[in-house]
Design a protein around this motif. Sequence first.
Motif, PDB file in Angstrom:
ATOM      1  N   UNK A   1       3.821  -2.019 -10.821  1.00  0.00           N
ATOM      2  CA  UNK A   1       4.049  -2.415 -10.766  1.00  0.00           C
ATOM      3  C   UNK A   1       5.253  -2.643 -11.785  1.00  0.00           C
ATOM      4  N   UNK A   2       4.393  -2.460 -12.978  1.00  0.00           N
ATOM      5  CA  UNK A   2       5.254  -2.382 -14.818  1.00  0.00           C
ATOM      6  C   UNK A   2       5.524  -1.397 -14.743  1.00  0.00           C
ATOM      7  N   UNK A   3       5.120   0.207 -13.932  1.00  0.00           N
ATOM      8  CA  UNK A   3       6.014   1.201 -14.147  1.00  0.00           C
ATOM      9  C   UNK A   3       7.011   0.833 -13.993  1.00  0.00           C
ATOM     10  N   UNK A   4       7.168   0.982 -12.620  1.00  0.00           N
ATOM     11  CA  UNK A   4       8.208   1.243 -11.524  1.00  0.00           C
ATOM     12  C   UNK A   4       8.172   2.120 -10.794  1.00  0.00           C
ATOM     13  N   UNK A   5       6.629   2.080 -10.184  1.00  0.00           N
ATOM     14  CA  UNK A   5       6.642   3.249  -9.292  1.00  0.00           C
ATOM     15  C   UNK A   5       6.511   2.813  -8.125  1.00  0.00           C
ATOM     16  N   UNK A   6       7.040   3.154  -6.719  1.00  0.00           N
ATOM     17  CA  UNK A   6       6.623   3.916  -4.875  1.00  0.00           C
ATOM     18  C   UNK A   6       5.545   4.221  -5.299  1.00  0.00           C
ATOM     19  N   UNK A   7       4.230   3.927  -4.392  1.00  0.00           N
ATOM     20  CA  UNK A   7       3.012   4.263  -4.223  1.00  0.00           C
ATOM     21  C   UNK A   7       2.885   4.141  -3.165  1.00  0.00           C
ATOM     22  N   UNK A   8       2.399   5.540  -2.233  1.00  0.00           N
ATOM     23  CA  UNK A   8       1.926   5.790  -1.718  1.00  0.00           C
ATOM     24  C   UNK A   8       0.289   6.539  -1.503  1.00  0.00           C
ATOM     25  N   UNK A   9      -0.652   5.306   0.239  1.00  0.00           N
ATOM     26  CA  UNK A   9      -2.433   5.056  -0.090  1.00  0.00           C
ATOM     27  C   UNK A   9      -2.308   6.047   0.741  1.00  0.00           C
ATOM     28  N   UNK A  10      -2.056   7.266   1.813  1.00  0.00           N
ATOM     29  CA  UNK A  10      -2.134   8.134   2.850  1.00  0.00           C
ATOM     30  C   UNK A  10      -3.356   7.907   3.601  1.00  0.00           C
ATOM     31  N   UNK A  11      -4.144   8.274   4.284  1.00  0.00           N
ATOM     32  CA  UNK A  11      -5.297   8.506   5.362  1.00  0.00           C
ATOM     33  C   UNK A  11      -5.237   9.531   5.158  1.00  0.00           C
ATOM     34  N   UNK A  12      -6.399  10.641   4.981  1.00  0.00           N
ATOM     35  CA  UNK A  12      -7.296  11.453   5.810  1.00  0.00           C
ATOM     36  C   UNK A  12      -7.646  11.630   7.226  1.00  0.00           C
ATOM     37  N   UNK A  13      -7.036  12.297   7.466  1.00  0.00           N
ATOM     38  CA  UNK A  13      -7.894  12.898   9.005  1.00  0.00           C
ATOM     39  C   UNK A  13      -9.436  13.224   9.231  1.00  0.00           C
ATOM     40  N   UNK A  14     -10.230  11.777  10.005  1.00  0.00           N
ATOM     41  CA  UNK A  14     -11.781  11.361   9.817  1.00  0.00           C
ATOM     42  C   UNK A  14     -11.841  11.219   8.662  1.00  0.00           C
ATOM     43  N   UNK A  15     -10.843  10.552   7.796  1.00  0.00           N
ATOM     44  CA  UNK A  15     -11.886   9.729   6.396  1.00  0.00           C
ATOM     45  C   UNK A  15     -12.078  10.883   4.982  1.00  0.00           C
ATOM     46  N   UNK A  16     -11.200  11.869   5.942  1.00  0.00           N
ATOM     47  CA  UNK A  16     -10.974  13.417   4.438  1.00  0.00           C
ATOM     48  C   UNK A  16      -9.834  14.266   4.144  1.00  0.00           C
ATOM     49  N   UNK A  17      -9.521  14.600   3.315  1.00  0.00           N
ATOM     50  CA  UNK A  17      -9.051  15.279   3.331  1.00  0.00           C
ATOM     51  C   UNK A  17      -9.370  17.026   3.605  1.00  0.00           C
ATOM     52  N   UNK A  18      -8.388  18.021   4.290  1.00  0.00           N
ATOM     53  CA  UNK A  18      -8.767  19.499   4.331  1.00  0.00           C
ATOM     54  C   UNK A  18      -8.176  20.248   3.759  1.00  0.00           C
ATOM     55  N   UNK A  19      -9.176  20.851   2.930  1.00  0.00           N
ATOM     56  CA  UNK A  19      -9.172  21.494   2.166  1.00  0.00           C
ATOM     57  C   UNK A  19      -9.090  23.357   1.897  1.00  0.00           C
ATOM     58  N   UNK A  20      -9.465  23.483   2.927  1.00  0.00           N
ATOM     59  CA  UNK A  20      -9.251  24.629   4.057  1.00  0.00           C
ATOM     60  C   UNK A  20      -7.483  25.348   4.243  1.00  0.00           C
ATOM     61  N   UNK A  21      -7.252  24.655   5.456  1.00  0.00           N
ATOM     62  CA  UNK A  21      -6.007  24.779   5.827  1.00  0.00           C
ATOM     63  C   UNK A  21      -4.910  23.993   4.973  1.00  0.00           C
ATOM     64  N   UNK A  22      -4.103  24.223   5.934  1.00  0.00           N
ATOM     65  CA  UNK A  22      -2.622  23.268   4.970  1.00  0.00           C
ATOM     66  C   UNK A  22      -2.270  22.348   6.146  1.00  0.00           C
ATOM     67  N   UNK A  23      -2.892  21.997   6.699  1.00  0.00           N
ATOM     68  CA  UNK A  23      -2.835  20.211   7.802  1.00  0.00           C
ATOM     69  C   UNK A  23      -2.168  19.085   7.248  1.00  0.00           C
ATOM     70  N   UNK A  24      -3.376  19.497   5.626  1.00  0.00           N
ATOM     71  CA  UNK A  24      -2.921  17.982   5.039  1.00  0.00           C
ATOM     72  C   UNK A  24      -1.993  18.245   4.048  1.00  0.00           C
ATOM     73  N   UNK A  25      -1.422  19.724   3.825  1.00  0.00           N
ATOM     74  CA  UNK A  25      -0.920  20.257   1.992  1.00  0.00           C
ATOM     75  C   UNK A  25       1.145  19.360   3.694  1.00  0.00           C
TER      76      UNK A  25
END
Length: 373
Positions: free
Chosen positions: A75-99
């Motif tokens: 709010x102070x800096x003037x940013x739009x912020x997005x908080x996405x959910x990973x599948x099954x509460x985690x980010x896939x670091x092996x494939x490109x699915x989350x990229x």
Amino acid sequence: MKKWSFLFALVLLLANNANAQLDSIYVQNTWRKFILHLPAGYSTANPYPLVINLHGLAANGAQQQLYSQFDNVADTAGFIVVYPDGLNNQWNLVTAVDVDFISQLVDTLRANYSCNNCLFATGMSNGGFMSYKLACEMQQPLTAIAVVSGNMSSIQAAFCAAGSGLPVMHMHGTSDLFVNYNGSFGVPPVDTTIRWWVNANSCNVTPVFTAMPNISIGDSCTVEKYYYGQGINGSEVTFYKIINGGHTWPGGFPLPLFGFTNYDINASYLISGFFQQFCPAGVGMPALQKEIPLAVYPNPADDQLQIHFPAETGNAVTVEVLNLQGAQQFEGSYSGADGKITIACSEWPAGFYFVRAITPGGFEHTAKFVLTH
């Protein structure tokens, strides 16, 4: 159990505040959820930078929104912020699915909201790993990234296609038991990752060292800052080494099972200021004011709150505490005599509160804490 139930209720409260929207997009045959926070005073007439804020393993976007307390600095800096959910509460670091998901999410937000060309990624733990993955693989170029208690795998470093000149901020505790500071199987020591980015950005290999003021004596940890500047296209690498720090977000709520939380620095405030350096100030993005490095603890608080100031802050600092509705709960001043203000808050209702400190010159700092009874 009562306090944890209260904190869970606060997660839901914060995730549904007036400036937050729970939404989803359909990607790869499934609906992917996210929380979008628009800055206070958002107007379609103004362009805003977009910040991707990524949760850790076994968490979700709402928990990252609460834990990082990033909405206030946005709010102070003037940013739009997005908080996405990973599948099954985690980010896939092996494939490109989350990229692919994050890339499509960015395109969707840019099509529906007033975003400028500045795009940032930050994250905690698994979300920090994912921030590095986005830097290496994302189609839309990132302006800068900031990683807290995450790292970059050796394989990722070997195949990273990040363009040179990407500013990087990294914060890591030396006593982190979940993402080991000294590395683990397939993950190099944090110092190795820092050197990788210093070399990739062609920064000065000898850092400027700063021992950060130990303004929070009771947090059992201190901070060393290493600044590697003069990189390609004005890039830099800034590393905050938290001596004895755990797997935690500096300035966030204490998580004793994850180690010590440092209160000499505030991660969200530093990340916000870091991002602002690399995005030209616009109508929706005011210049960040100089920080007063105060510490607020315990957090959560129960019947008493302490606000600590460094000795160099000076006299006549006005301090006020506001509740979530903006009503003032306390107003006082700091004399500089003992470096702290102690506030009795046993009669206040449980909930979120904001501390605001202002110097005669107009510099200010805000911090958030939660009060439980």
